[in-house]
Design a protein around this motif. Sequence first.
Motif, PDB file in Angstrom:
ATOM      1  N   TYR A  49     -28.236 -83.022  -7.026  1.00 18.57           N
ATOM      2  CA  TYR A  49     -27.845 -81.202  -6.518  1.00 18.57           C
ATOM      3  C   TYR A  49     -26.205 -81.276  -6.076  1.00 18.57           C
ATOM      4  O   TYR A  49     -25.902 -80.628  -5.888  1.00 18.57           O
ATOM      5  CB  TYR A  49     -28.877 -80.649  -5.014  1.00 18.57           C
ATOM      6  CG  TYR A  49     -27.790 -79.343  -4.762  1.00 18.57           C
ATOM      7  CD1 TYR A  49     -28.765 -78.113  -5.957  1.00 18.57           C
ATOM      8  CD2 TYR A  49     -27.710 -79.011  -4.126  1.00 18.57           C
ATOM      9  CE1 TYR A  49     -27.954 -76.830  -5.547  1.00 18.57           C
ATOM     10  CE2 TYR A  49     -27.141 -77.846  -3.082  1.00 18.57           C
ATOM     11  CZ  TYR A  49     -27.267 -76.712  -4.473  1.00 18.57           C
ATOM     12  OH  TYR A  49     -27.613 -75.542  -4.133  1.00 18.57           O
ATOM     13  N   LEU A  50     -26.155 -82.171  -4.752  1.00 21.40           N
ATOM     14  CA  LEU A  50     -24.414 -82.668  -4.891  1.00 21.40           C
ATOM     15  C   LEU A  50     -23.464 -82.799  -6.029  1.00 21.40           C
ATOM     16  O   LEU A  50     -22.391 -82.036  -5.636  1.00 21.40           O
ATOM     17  CB  LEU A  50     -24.186 -83.197  -3.605  1.00 21.40           C
ATOM     18  CG  LEU A  50     -25.014 -83.249  -2.047  1.00 21.40           C
ATOM     19  CD1 LEU A  50     -24.927 -84.560  -1.730  1.00 21.40           C
ATOM     20  CD2 LEU A  50     -24.665 -82.164  -1.454  1.00 21.40           C
ATOM     21  N   HIS A  55     -17.253 -78.631  -7.578  1.00 19.03           N
ATOM     22  CA  HIS A  55     -16.460 -78.647  -8.733  1.00 19.03           C
ATOM     23  C   HIS A  55     -16.358 -79.898  -9.938  1.00 19.03           C
ATOM     24  O   HIS A  55     -15.583 -80.636  -9.805  1.00 19.03           O
ATOM     25  CB  HIS A  55     -15.158 -77.728  -8.139  1.00 19.03           C
ATOM     26  CG  HIS A  55     -14.433 -77.134  -9.412  1.00 19.03           C
ATOM     27  ND1 HIS A  55     -13.355 -77.783 -10.233  1.00 19.03           N
ATOM     28  CD2 HIS A  55     -14.271 -76.010  -9.350  1.00 19.03           C
ATOM     29  CE1 HIS A  55     -13.245 -76.874 -11.019  1.00 19.03           C
ATOM     30  NE2 HIS A  55     -13.460 -75.516 -10.218  1.00 19.03           N
ATOM     31  N   PRO A  56     -16.235 -79.312 -10.963  1.00 24.76           N
ATOM     32  CA  PRO A  56     -15.399 -80.492 -12.139  1.00 24.76           C
ATOM     33  C   PRO A  56     -14.512 -81.190 -11.587  1.00 24.76           C
ATOM     34  O   PRO A  56     -14.124 -82.287 -12.397  1.00 24.76           O
ATOM     35  CB  PRO A  56     -15.453 -78.902 -13.152  1.00 24.76           C
ATOM     36  CG  PRO A  56     -16.532 -78.559 -13.267  1.00 24.76           C
ATOM     37  CD  PRO A  56     -16.615 -78.321 -12.237  1.00 24.76           C
ATOM     38  N   ARG A  57     -13.321 -80.685 -11.665  1.00 22.02           N
ATOM     39  CA  ARG A  57     -11.784 -81.416 -11.299  1.00 22.02           C
ATOM     40  C   ARG A  57     -11.623 -82.533  -9.935  1.00 22.02           C
ATOM     41  O   ARG A  57     -10.232 -83.040  -9.886  1.00 22.02           O
ATOM     42  CB  ARG A  57     -11.124 -80.464 -11.137  1.00 22.02           C
ATOM     43  CG  ARG A  57     -10.521 -79.636  -9.702  1.00 22.02           C
ATOM     44  CD  ARG A  57      -9.527 -78.865 -10.030  1.00 22.02           C
ATOM     45  NE  ARG A  57      -9.070 -77.981  -8.694  1.00 22.02           N
ATOM     46  CZ  ARG A  57      -9.521 -76.279  -8.875  1.00 22.02           C
ATOM     47  NH1 ARG A  57      -9.795 -75.940  -9.802  1.00 22.02           N
ATOM     48  NH2 ARG A  57      -9.229 -76.004  -7.238  1.00 22.02           N
ATOM     49  N   GLU A 109     -14.948 -72.616  -5.257  1.00 15.52           N
ATOM     50  CA  GLU A 109     -14.746 -72.073  -5.484  1.00 15.52           C
ATOM     51  C   GLU A 109     -15.591 -71.110  -7.038  1.00 15.52           C
ATOM     52  O   GLU A 109     -16.444 -72.138  -6.717  1.00 15.52           O
ATOM     53  CB  GLU A 109     -13.782 -72.418  -7.156  1.00 15.52           C
ATOM     54  CG  GLU A 109     -12.144 -72.597  -6.453  1.00 15.52           C
ATOM     55  CD  GLU A 109     -11.026 -73.285  -7.372  1.00 15.52           C
ATOM     56  OE1 GLU A 109     -11.423 -72.978  -7.904  1.00 15.52           O
ATOM     57  OE2 GLU A 109      -9.838 -73.552  -5.815  1.00 15.52           O
ATOM     58  N   ARG A 110     -15.537 -70.329  -7.884  1.00 12.79           N
ATOM     59  CA  ARG A 110     -16.487 -70.263  -8.727  1.00 12.79           C
ATOM     60  C   ARG A 110     -16.591 -70.499  -9.373  1.00 12.79           C
ATOM     61  O   ARG A 110     -15.312 -70.774 -10.068  1.00 12.79           O
ATOM     62  CB  ARG A 110     -16.450 -68.084  -8.828  1.00 12.79           C
ATOM     63  CG  ARG A 110     -17.478 -67.695  -7.496  1.00 12.79           C
ATOM     64  CD  ARG A 110     -17.851 -66.207  -7.937  1.00 12.79           C
ATOM     65  NE  ARG A 110     -17.992 -65.639  -6.755  1.00 12.79           N
ATOM     66  CZ  ARG A 110     -19.326 -65.436  -6.766  1.00 12.79           C
ATOM     67  NH1 ARG A 110     -20.254 -66.164  -7.545  1.00 12.79           N
ATOM     68  NH2 ARG A 110     -20.054 -64.180  -6.192  1.00 12.79           N
ATOM     69  N   SER A 111     -17.219 -71.118 -10.399  1.00 13.23           N
ATOM     70  CA  SER A 111     -16.929 -71.984 -11.532  1.00 13.23           C
ATOM     71  C   SER A 111     -18.201 -71.352 -12.533  1.00 13.23           C
ATOM     72  O   SER A 111     -19.022 -71.994 -12.111  1.00 13.23           O
ATOM     73  CB  SER A 111     -16.634 -73.140 -11.766  1.00 13.23           C
ATOM     74  OG  SER A 111     -16.564 -73.907 -12.381  1.00 13.23           O
ATOM     75  N   VAL A 116     -19.110 -73.516  -6.179  1.00 15.50           N
ATOM     76  CA  VAL A 116     -19.283 -75.684  -6.513  1.00 15.50           C
ATOM     77  C   VAL A 116     -18.240 -75.362  -5.166  1.00 15.50           C
ATOM     78  O   VAL A 116     -17.336 -74.588  -4.797  1.00 15.50           O
ATOM     79  CB  VAL A 116     -18.065 -75.307  -8.007  1.00 15.50           C
ATOM     80  CG1 VAL A 116     -19.485 -75.461  -8.983  1.00 15.50           C
ATOM     81  CG2 VAL A 116     -17.133 -75.307  -8.000  1.00 15.50           C
ATOM     82  N   TYR A 117     -18.390 -76.680  -4.507  1.00 15.27           N
ATOM     83  CA  TYR A 117     -17.802 -76.759  -3.989  1.00 15.27           C
ATOM     84  C   TYR A 117     -16.495 -77.778  -4.321  1.00 15.27           C
ATOM     85  O   TYR A 117     -16.828 -78.172  -5.399  1.00 15.27           O
ATOM     86  CB  TYR A 117     -18.486 -78.778  -2.953  1.00 15.27           C
ATOM     87  CG  TYR A 117     -17.376 -78.613  -1.967  1.00 15.27           C
ATOM     88  CD1 TYR A 117     -17.114 -78.688  -0.897  1.00 15.27           C
ATOM     89  CD2 TYR A 117     -17.334 -80.474  -2.625  1.00 15.27           C
ATOM     90  CE1 TYR A 117     -16.778 -79.409   0.035  1.00 15.27           C
ATOM     91  CE2 TYR A 117     -16.806 -81.173  -1.400  1.00 15.27           C
ATOM     92  CZ  TYR A 117     -16.115 -80.918  -0.212  1.00 15.27           C
ATOM     93  OH  TYR A 117     -15.806 -81.370   0.718  1.00 15.27           O
ATOM     94  N   VAL A 118     -15.203 -77.435  -3.528  1.00 15.24           N
ATOM     95  CA  VAL A 118     -13.731 -78.379  -4.311  1.00 15.24           C
ATOM     96  C   VAL A 118     -13.753 -79.276  -3.749  1.00 15.24           C
ATOM     97  O   VAL A 118     -13.766 -80.459  -4.143  1.00 15.24           O
ATOM     98  CB  VAL A 118     -13.033 -76.912  -4.705  1.00 15.24           C
ATOM     99  CG1 VAL A 118     -11.628 -77.635  -4.847  1.00 15.24           C
ATOM    100  CG2 VAL A 118     -12.894 -75.479  -5.353  1.00 15.24           C
ATOM    101  N   ASP A 119     -13.140 -79.325  -2.173  1.00 16.69           N
ATOM    102  CA  ASP A 119     -13.047 -80.249  -1.399  1.00 16.69           C
ATOM    103  C   ASP A 119     -12.806 -79.392   0.221  1.00 16.69           C
ATOM    104  O   ASP A 119     -13.283 -78.478   0.574  1.00 16.69           O
ATOM    105  CB  ASP A 119     -11.812 -80.643  -1.571  1.00 16.69           C
ATOM    106  CG  ASP A 119     -10.541 -79.765  -1.750  1.00 16.69           C
ATOM    107  OD1 ASP A 119     -10.585 -78.716  -0.721  1.00 16.69           O
ATOM    108  OD2 ASP A 119      -9.334 -79.811  -1.926  1.00 16.69           O
ATOM    109  N   GLY A 120     -12.659 -80.831   1.215  1.00 14.02           N
ATOM    110  CA  GLY A 120     -11.930 -80.093   2.574  1.00 14.02           C
ATOM    111  C   GLY A 120     -11.977 -81.054   2.999  1.00 14.02           C
ATOM    112  O   GLY A 120     -10.816 -82.291   2.612  1.00 14.02           O
ATOM    113  N   ASP A 121     -11.336 -80.320   3.890  1.00 11.31           N
ATOM    114  CA  ASP A 121     -10.949 -80.879   5.388  1.00 11.31           C
ATOM    115  C   ASP A 121     -11.193 -81.875   6.495  1.00 11.31           C
ATOM    116  O   ASP A 121     -11.479 -80.218   7.330  1.00 11.31           O
ATOM    117  CB  ASP A 121      -8.945 -80.663   5.623  1.00 11.31           C
ATOM    118  CG  ASP A 121      -7.914 -79.940   4.637  1.00 11.31           C
ATOM    119  OD1 ASP A 121      -7.343 -80.498   3.730  1.00 11.31           O
ATOM    120  OD2 ASP A 121      -7.802 -78.976   4.575  1.00 11.31           O
ATOM    121  N   VAL A 122     -11.722 -82.643   6.825  1.00 10.90           N
ATOM    122  CA  VAL A 122     -11.728 -83.826   7.504  1.00 10.90           C
ATOM    123  C   VAL A 122     -10.634 -83.499   9.274  1.00 10.90           C
ATOM    124  O   VAL A 122      -9.925 -83.969   9.225  1.00 10.90           O
ATOM    125  CB  VAL A 122     -12.809 -84.787   7.248  1.00 10.90           C
ATOM    126  CG1 VAL A 122     -13.037 -85.108   8.503  1.00 10.90           C
ATOM    127  CG2 VAL A 122     -13.447 -84.865   6.435  1.00 10.90           C
TER     128      VAL A 122
END
Length: 125
Positions: A49-50, A55-57, A109-111, A116-122
Amino acid sequence: MTTRDCPCGLPGAYGECCGRFHRGTAAAPTAEALMRARYSAFVRGDAAYLLRTWHPRTRPARLELDPGMRWTGLEVLESADGSAFHSTGTVTFRASYRGGALHERSRFERSGGAWVYVDGDVTDR
């Protein structure tokens, strides 16, 4: 929390909450709902699922979860945009685990019409 409660922290049973997203019978309607479902997937060890909701990119080729990791709670600190009327959104959260916590500001973002998850700042907070 009982074994039927959803790990995402919202009231209700897993099957009717994040479980329906994991099974593919429904799609997360908001960026926050997707973030909560992804947290629940980490708790349950659902790498498929993750990867499906990444996001594909920015998606890694593989994802190996630590079977010893014990997630203990989720706190959503802020959610911006990410509704049916947006194409992007951010969710800031704290995910606790045995021995510490992860604080992240995630971008979505929507894909293909789905969040979908793109990225994150920890951060250290």
